[in-house]
Design a protein around this motif. Structure first.
Motif, PDB file in Angstrom:
ATOM      1  N   GLY A  29       0.823  -1.201   0.000  1.00 22.57           N
ATOM      2  CA  GLY A  29       0.000   0.000   0.000  1.00 22.57           C
ATOM      3  C   GLY A  29       0.858   1.253   0.000  1.00 22.57           C
ATOM      4  N   SER A  30       0.173   2.357   0.100  1.00 20.31           N
ATOM      5  CA  SER A  30       0.813   3.655  -0.052  1.00 20.31           C
ATOM      6  C   SER A  30       1.524   4.130   1.213  1.00 20.31           C
ATOM      7  CB  SER A  30      -0.267   4.677  -0.439  1.00 20.31           C
ATOM      8  OG  SER A  30       0.278   5.969  -0.468  1.00 20.31           O
ATOM      9  N   ARG A  31       2.580   4.883   1.008  1.00 13.37           N
ATOM     10  CA  ARG A  31       3.259   5.583   2.099  1.00 13.37           C
ATOM     11  C   ARG A  31       2.864   7.062   2.123  1.00 13.37           C
ATOM     12  NH1 ARG A  31       9.456   3.244   2.462  1.00 13.37           N
ATOM     13  NH2 ARG A  31       8.859   1.069   2.766  1.00 13.37           N
ATOM     14  N   ASP A  32       1.945   7.437   1.239  1.00  8.79           N
ATOM     15  CA  ASP A  32       1.508   8.833   1.146  1.00  8.79           C
ATOM     16  C   ASP A  32       0.645   9.217   2.343  1.00  8.79           C
ATOM     17  OD1 ASP A  32       2.744   9.002  -1.335  1.00  8.79           O
ATOM     18  OD2 ASP A  32       0.882   8.611  -2.439  1.00  8.79           O
ATOM     19  N   VAL A  33       0.550  10.499   2.599  1.00  5.17           N
ATOM     20  CA  VAL A  33      -0.369  11.019   3.610  1.00  5.17           C
ATOM     21  C   VAL A  33      -1.778  10.932   3.029  1.00  5.17           C
ATOM     22  CG1 VAL A  33      -1.039  13.019   4.997  1.00  5.17           C
ATOM     23  CG2 VAL A  33       1.392  12.585   4.518  1.00  5.17           C
ATOM     24  N   THR A  34      -2.706  10.382   3.813  1.00 10.59           N
ATOM     25  CA  THR A  34      -4.101  10.266   3.410  1.00 10.59           C
ATOM     26  C   THR A  34      -4.978  10.792   4.546  1.00 10.59           C
ATOM     27  OG1 THR A  34      -4.242   8.008   4.284  1.00 10.59           O
ATOM     28  CG2 THR A  34      -3.665   8.250   1.938  1.00 10.59           C
ATOM     29  N   VAL A  35      -6.284  10.710   4.347  1.00  8.85           N
ATOM     30  CA  VAL A  35      -7.228  11.034   5.413  1.00  8.85           C
ATOM     31  C   VAL A  35      -8.045   9.783   5.702  1.00  8.85           C
ATOM     32  CG1 VAL A  35      -9.252  12.412   6.062  1.00  8.85           C
ATOM     33  CG2 VAL A  35      -7.346  13.492   4.857  1.00  8.85           C
ATOM     34  N   ALA A  36      -8.017   9.325   6.952  1.00  7.94           N
ATOM     35  CA  ALA A  36      -8.829   8.183   7.379  1.00  7.94           C
ATOM     36  C   ALA A  36     -10.158   8.727   7.886  1.00  7.94           C
ATOM     37  CB  ALA A  36      -8.126   7.411   8.488  1.00  7.94           C
ATOM     38  N   VAL A  37     -11.267   8.113   7.420  1.00  6.37           N
ATOM     39  CA  VAL A  37     -12.605   8.547   7.801  1.00  6.37           C
ATOM     40  C   VAL A  37     -13.365   7.346   8.340  1.00  6.37           C
ATOM     41  CG1 VAL A  37     -14.769   9.598   7.019  1.00  6.37           C
ATOM     42  CG2 VAL A  37     -12.600  10.310   5.984  1.00  6.37           C
ATOM     43  N   GLU A  38     -13.959   7.500   9.517  1.00 11.69           N
ATOM     44  CA  GLU A  38     -14.742   6.417  10.103  1.00 11.69           C
ATOM     45  C   GLU A  38     -16.061   6.280   9.353  1.00 11.69           C
ATOM     46  OE1 GLU A  38     -15.947   5.062  14.545  1.00 11.69           O
ATOM     47  OE2 GLU A  38     -16.531   7.094  13.967  1.00 11.69           O
ATOM     48  N   LEU A  39     -16.241   5.125   8.714  1.00 19.67           N
ATOM     49  CA  LEU A  39     -17.462   4.811   7.968  1.00 19.67           C
ATOM     50  C   LEU A  39     -17.868   3.383   8.297  1.00 19.67           C
ATOM     51  CD1 LEU A  39     -16.443   6.179   4.434  1.00 19.67           C
ATOM     52  CD2 LEU A  39     -18.007   7.267   6.057  1.00 19.67           C
ATOM     53  N   ASP A  40     -19.033   3.218   8.867  1.00 22.86           N
ATOM     54  CA  ASP A  40     -19.573   1.902   9.152  1.00 22.86           C
ATOM     55  C   ASP A  40     -18.605   1.052   9.979  1.00 22.86           C
ATOM     56  OD1 ASP A  40     -21.624   0.021   9.065  1.00 22.86           O
ATOM     57  OD2 ASP A  40     -20.901  -0.895   7.210  1.00 22.86           O
ATOM     58  N   GLY A  41     -17.956   1.665  10.958  1.00 23.98           N
ATOM     59  CA  GLY A  41     -17.043   0.950  11.837  1.00 23.98           C
ATOM     60  C   GLY A  41     -15.654   0.710  11.276  1.00 23.98           C
ATOM     61  N   GLU A  42     -15.440   1.052  10.041  1.00 22.81           N
ATOM     62  CA  GLU A  42     -14.125   0.911   9.400  1.00 22.81           C
ATOM     63  C   GLU A  42     -13.486   2.292   9.266  1.00 22.81           C
ATOM     64  OE1 GLU A  42     -12.793  -2.082   8.521  1.00 22.81           O
ATOM     65  OE2 GLU A  42     -14.567  -3.040   9.371  1.00 22.81           O
ATOM     66  N   HIS A  43     -12.227   2.329   8.880  1.00 21.54           N
ATOM     67  CA  HIS A  43     -11.500   3.587   8.699  1.00 21.54           C
ATOM     68  C   HIS A  43     -10.771   3.601   7.358  1.00 21.54           C
ATOM     69  CE1 HIS A  43     -12.158   3.421  13.030  1.00 21.54           C
ATOM     70  NE2 HIS A  43     -12.132   4.733  12.982  1.00 21.54           N
ATOM     71  N   PRO A  44     -11.525   3.606   6.241  1.00 18.35           N
ATOM     72  CA  PRO A  44     -10.852   3.654   4.942  1.00 18.35           C
ATOM     73  C   PRO A  44     -10.071   4.958   4.801  1.00 18.35           C
ATOM     74  CG  PRO A  44     -13.202   4.026   4.681  1.00 18.35           C
ATOM     75  CD  PRO A  44     -12.982   3.655   6.110  1.00 18.35           C
ATOM     76  N   GLU A  45      -9.028   4.894   4.003  1.00 16.89           N
ATOM     77  CA  GLU A  45      -8.159   6.051   3.784  1.00 16.89           C
ATOM     78  C   GLU A  45      -8.404   6.614   2.399  1.00 16.89           C
ATOM     79  OE1 GLU A  45      -4.207   4.671   4.630  1.00 16.89           O
ATOM     80  OE2 GLU A  45      -4.847   3.870   6.562  1.00 16.89           O
ATOM     81  N   PHE A  46      -8.468   7.934   2.312  1.00 13.77           N
ATOM     82  CA  PHE A  46      -8.771   8.632   1.071  1.00 13.77           C
ATOM     83  C   PHE A  46      -7.640   9.574   0.695  1.00 13.77           C
ATOM     84  CE2 PHE A  46     -12.801   7.561   2.997  1.00 13.77           C
ATOM     85  CZ  PHE A  46     -13.573   7.123   1.936  1.00 13.77           C
ATOM     86  N   ASP A  47      -7.316   9.612  -0.610  1.00 12.53           N
ATOM     87  CA  ASP A  47      -6.437  10.665  -1.116  1.00 12.53           C
ATOM     88  C   ASP A  47      -7.322  11.881  -1.373  1.00 12.53           C
ATOM     89  OD1 ASP A  47      -7.784  10.171  -3.537  1.00 12.53           O
ATOM     90  OD2 ASP A  47      -6.051   9.271  -4.508  1.00 12.53           O
ATOM     91  N   SER A  48      -6.752  12.963  -1.896  1.00 10.80           N
ATOM     92  CA  SER A  48      -7.535  14.195  -2.069  1.00 10.80           C
ATOM     93  C   SER A  48      -8.703  14.009  -3.037  1.00 10.80           C
ATOM     94  CB  SER A  48      -6.641  15.355  -2.515  1.00 10.80           C
ATOM     95  OG  SER A  48      -6.026  15.057  -3.749  1.00 10.80           O
ATOM     96  N   THR A  49      -8.526  13.225  -4.092  1.00 13.65           N
ATOM     97  CA  THR A  49      -9.622  12.974  -5.034  1.00 13.65           C
ATOM     98  C   THR A  49     -10.727  12.174  -4.365  1.00 13.65           C
ATOM     99  OG1 THR A  49      -8.114  13.037  -6.919  1.00 13.65           O
ATOM    100  CG2 THR A  49     -10.229  11.931  -7.253  1.00 13.65           C
ATOM    101  N   GLY A  50     -10.364  11.119  -3.672  1.00 13.89           N
ATOM    102  CA  GLY A  50     -11.346  10.293  -2.978  1.00 13.89           C
ATOM    103  C   GLY A  50     -12.082  11.064  -1.896  1.00 13.89           C
TER     104      GLY A  50
END
Length: 125
Positions: free
Chosen positions: A73-94
């Motif tokens: 996976g990525s070593r980039d800085v992302t934003v983790a968002v709590e959704l449905d008990g999970e914490h998917p990570e998003f880049d700026s587009t996502g």
């Protein structure tokens, strides 16, 4: 300008790892993890709402994050968002796509439901 802040994290697989801390990281890096599991976390931000019987409830918690030694996976800085008990990570587009989906849901889901509820509360059918 101050020198970058560094910490030493004792890992199971690479011994002592010198870690340069980004200015936004508020995480305490515990010893005893694998190097690939070291994670930078920024301050958490959340939406909140008063829920009857529960008080103020936070939701959509989000923060900057980075796995600087990720092996998969990525070593980039992302934003983790709590959704449905999970914490998917998003880049700026996502993250922009998520914001658009939330806006659409508010405009075309929640607000129409509110209007319908108000009509029912007023004795409508």
């Amino acid at each position: 300008m101050s020198a970058p802040r560094t910490v030493i994290v004792r890992t199971l697989d690479h011994g002592d790892v010198v870690l340069v801390e980004p200015s936004w990281c508020v995480a305490v890096h515990a010893d005893g993890n694998h190097r690939s599991g070291i994670r930078h976390d920024g301050a958490e931000r959340a939406a909140s709402v008063d829920v009857p019987g529960h008080g103020r409830v936070d939701f959509l918690k989000a923060n900057l994050c980075q796995f600087p030694f990720a092996e998969h996976g990525s070593r980039d800085v992302t934003v983790a968002v709590e959704l449905d008990g999970e914490h998917p990570e998003f880049d700026s587009t996502g993250l922009g796509d998520l914001a658009a989906a939330l806006t659409s849901h508010v405009l075309y889901g929640l607000l129409p439901l509110r209007a319908r509820l108000q009509s029912l509360e007023g004795g409508g059918e």
